[in-house]
Design an enzyme around this catalytic site. Structure first.
Site, PDB file in Angstrom:
ATOM      1  N   ASP A   1       0.861  -1.179   0.000  1.00  0.00           N
ATOM      2  CA  ASP A   1       0.000   0.000   0.000  1.00  0.00           C
ATOM      3  C   ASP A   1       0.898   1.230   0.000  1.00  0.00           C
ATOM      4  O   ASP A   1       1.919   1.266   0.697  1.00  0.00           O
ATOM      5  CB  ASP A   1      -0.904   0.011   1.229  1.00  0.00           C
ATOM      6  N   ASN A   2       0.508   2.245  -0.771  1.00  0.00           N
ATOM      7  CA  ASN A   2       1.334   3.457  -0.850  1.00  0.00           C
ATOM      8  C   ASN A   2       0.852   4.567   0.088  1.00  0.00           C
ATOM      9  O   ASN A   2       1.431   5.661   0.102  1.00  0.00           O
ATOM     10  CB  ASN A   2       1.399   3.982  -2.296  1.00  0.00           C
TER      11      ASN A   2
ATOM     12  N   THR B   1      -5.816   0.304  10.516  1.00  0.00           N
ATOM     13  CA  THR B   1      -6.037  -1.007   9.898  1.00  0.00           C
ATOM     14  C   THR B   1      -4.803  -1.884  10.020  1.00  0.00           C
ATOM     15  O   THR B   1      -4.887  -3.069  10.362  1.00  0.00           O
ATOM     16  CB  THR B   1      -6.423  -0.831   8.424  1.00  0.00           C
TER      17      THR B   1
ATOM     18  N   SER C   1     -15.875  -2.571 -10.218  1.00  0.00           N
ATOM     19  CA  SER C   1     -16.860  -1.665  -9.628  1.00  0.00           C
ATOM     20  C   SER C   1     -18.133  -1.615 -10.449  1.00  0.00           C
ATOM     21  O   SER C   1     -18.109  -1.763 -11.682  1.00  0.00           O
ATOM     22  CB  SER C   1     -16.257  -0.257  -9.545  1.00  0.00           C
TER      23      SER C   1
ATOM     24  N   TYR D   1     -13.190   7.338 -13.546  1.00  0.00           N
ATOM     25  CA  TYR D   1     -12.982   6.227 -12.614  1.00  0.00           C
ATOM     26  C   TYR D   1     -13.606   4.949 -13.162  1.00  0.00           C
ATOM     27  O   TYR D   1     -12.961   3.889 -13.216  1.00  0.00           O
ATOM     28  CB  TYR D   1     -13.590   6.557 -11.245  1.00  0.00           C
TER      29      TYR D   1
END
Length: 328
Positions: free
Chosen positions: A31-32, A45, A130, A154
């Site tokens: 993760d960035n 998290t 999505s 998106y």
């Protein structure tokens, strides 16, 4: 099993990483920590996942890095059995302002993952897609044969990513599955989403703000149901090469949702309304027959039950979470 979760400090990725660690798997997260929303939620998290790893048989490793780093992605995928590709630049409205970033992360980043996977012997790549790929509904509920005409950059980027995944499945025999999520919510959700905003405002004595007239509908899906669908793909190849919806089938008007939150938390308040954004979808509603057939998927939460669960979690975690919601 060795599992790589890209975007694994984010909302959905974090819940997947936590569940897989609890089940005794060896989990690596990349993760960035993009500051699209307050990174302290991601830090929480990670802490939760580390605590779980210390109590259970699974292992948890965090790699701070970017899926646009092809060399790093290749190194991580080479040591993995199953890849859960959750990393993406989120935000329908924000994609209108900066569409090239969405292409850079969601399309080119996905190609890095797919290229790395086809060069190794991974069992499967599970891609997070999505409902935004559908765009304007020609009929509801959406089934997977519905035309895909996204109305935001998106949505276009997520459609491109899933098409690449299916092409790699066909051309390179890379086992790949794309799951089209429908408005996921639950603990540690992104703070600028409708449900978290409605709850936070009501808890603090402020009226919920509805964008537009509130007649837009959403198929809200509780995070535990999303995790369950992903879990199934650890052990079955029945969905390889397939794209499928993962929703609740229980859509609700945004206005009605806000009224439900009001009734539970602040019945003395009234709704407020503001201008709607052009990139917002009119309606979403999932046909989940395909996921039911291939994965035995069956959602367990109605929207009202899920909202009750989220409100309970919110109140238990109000001290740290609320300041992030109110500042977003």
């Amino acid at each position: 099993m060795r599992i790589l979760v890209t975007g694994g400090a984010g909302f959905i990725g974090g819940h997947l990483a936590e569940r897989f660690t609890v089940e005794g798997h060896d989990v690596t997260v990349i993760d960035n920590f993009d500051p699209f929303y307050d990174v302290r939620i991601k830090e929480h998290t990670v802490e939760q996942c580390r605590n779980v790893a210390s109590e259970d048989d699974g292992t948890y490793q965090l790699v701070k890095g970017d899926i646009r780093d092809a060399e790093l992605v290749s190194e991580l995928v080479a040591e993995t059995d199953v890849v859960y590709h959750q990393a993406a630049q989120a935000g329908v409205r924000q994609s209108v302002e900066n569409p090239r970033k969405y292409d850079d992360v969601n399309v080119d980043g996905t190609l890095n993952v797919l290229d790395a996977a086809r060069s190794t012997d991974v069992d499967r790549v599970v891609l997070a897609s999505s409902s935004s790929v559908y765009g304007k509904p020609q009929y509801l509920p959406y089934d997977e044969d519905h035309p895909t005409t996204p109305v935001s950059p998106y949505g276009a980027s997520k459609l491109a990513a899933e098409r690449y995944a299916m092409a790699y499945n066909e051309v390179y025999d890379l086992p790949a599955v794309a799951l089209r999520y429908f408005t996921v919510y639950g603990p540690r959700m992104r703070p600028n989403m409708a449900i978290s905003n409605f709850v936070s405002r009501c808890v603090n004595g402020n009226s919920p703000v509805v964008y537009g007239d509130g007649t837009q509908t959403r198929d809200f899906t509780y995070i535990d149901d999303i995790v369950a669908a992903n879990q199934t793909l650890l052990t079955t190849d029945a969905a390889d090469g397939e794209v499928m919806n993962v929703g609740s089938t229980d859509n609700i008007e945004i206005r009605t949702l806000a009224e439900e939150v009001l009734a539970q938390l602040a019945p003395e308040l009234e709704l407020e309304f503001d201008d709607r954004h052009d990139a917002d979808a009119d309606h979403t509603h999932a046909d989940i027959e395909k996921a039911s057939d291939l994965l035995d998927y069956a959602p367990t939460y109605t929207i009202r039950e899920g909202v009750e669960q989220f409100i309970e979690w919110y109140q238990d975690n109000r001290d740290w979470y609320e300041s992030l919601v109110l500042s977003s």
